[in-house]
Design an enzyme around this catalytic site. Structure first.
Site, PDB file in Angstrom:
ATOM      1  N   ASN A  10     -14.841  10.718  -3.282  1.00 28.49           N
ATOM      2  CA  ASN A  10     -14.031   9.669  -3.881  1.00 28.49           C
ATOM      3  C   ASN A  10     -14.516   8.253  -3.579  1.00 28.49           C
ATOM      4  OD1 ASN A  10     -13.270   9.664  -1.227  1.00 28.49           O
ATOM      5  ND2 ASN A  10     -11.078   9.585  -1.603  1.00 28.49           N
ATOM      6  N   CYS A  11     -15.624   8.120  -2.871  1.00 30.29           N
ATOM      7  CA  CYS A  11     -16.200   6.811  -2.567  1.00 30.29           C
ATOM      8  C   CYS A  11     -16.898   6.266  -3.823  1.00 30.29           C
ATOM      9  CB  CYS A  11     -17.201   6.947  -1.425  1.00 30.29           C
ATOM     10  SG  CYS A  11     -18.204   5.477  -1.128  1.00 30.29           S
ATOM     11  N   ASP A  12     -16.574   5.043  -4.214  1.00 31.44           N
ATOM     12  CA  ASP A  12     -17.157   4.455  -5.427  1.00 31.44           C
ATOM     13  C   ASP A  12     -18.677   4.370  -5.369  1.00 31.44           C
ATOM     14  OD1 ASP A  12     -14.703   4.182  -6.661  1.00 31.44           O
ATOM     15  OD2 ASP A  12     -14.435   2.091  -6.043  1.00 31.44           O
TER      16      ASP A  12
END
Length: 115
Positions: A10-12
């Site tokens: 979920n890290c951009d």
């Protein structure tokens, strides 16, 4: 060797790296160290290659939420212990190319590394 991308889904920045690798036809394996963890020898190798100051994500919320005592007097051993205990403190992503790693995502560095 198939490169391995280490990070958190979920890290951009990890998302951007995954999209870039896919769009550039690079086959890779994804290692979610939030679920699968990270082993000490691998983390120690990254710190030896890049320095703990690069590998430890001091800008992230996990690090900033630490008690002040945990943030003071940092050295490689203390940083490694923190990252092993909470892998979300590892700067993301780490791209393992077999003979070297890239920490963070910069399209120009990925292009030079994987063509």
């Amino acid at each position: 060797m198939t490169p391995t991308l280490y990070g958190i889904p979920n890290c951009d920045t990890v998302k951007k790296a995954r999209v870039w690798l896919d769009q550039n036809g690079t086959v890779f394996t994804f290692h979610d160290y939030k679920k699968a963890g990270i082993d000490r020898p691998r983390l120690e190798a990254w710190v030896a290659e890049h320095g703990w100051e690069t590998v430890l994500n001091r800008a992230g919320t996990t690090f900033r939420a630490l008690p002040e005592a945990d943030k003071t007097g940092l050295d490689a051993d203390k940083a490694i212990a923190l990252m092993l205990a909470q892998p979300s403190m590892i700067k993301r992503p780490v791209l393992d190319l077999g003979d070297r790693t890239l920490v963070g995502f910069k399209p120009e560095l990925y292009a030079a590394a994987v063509g």
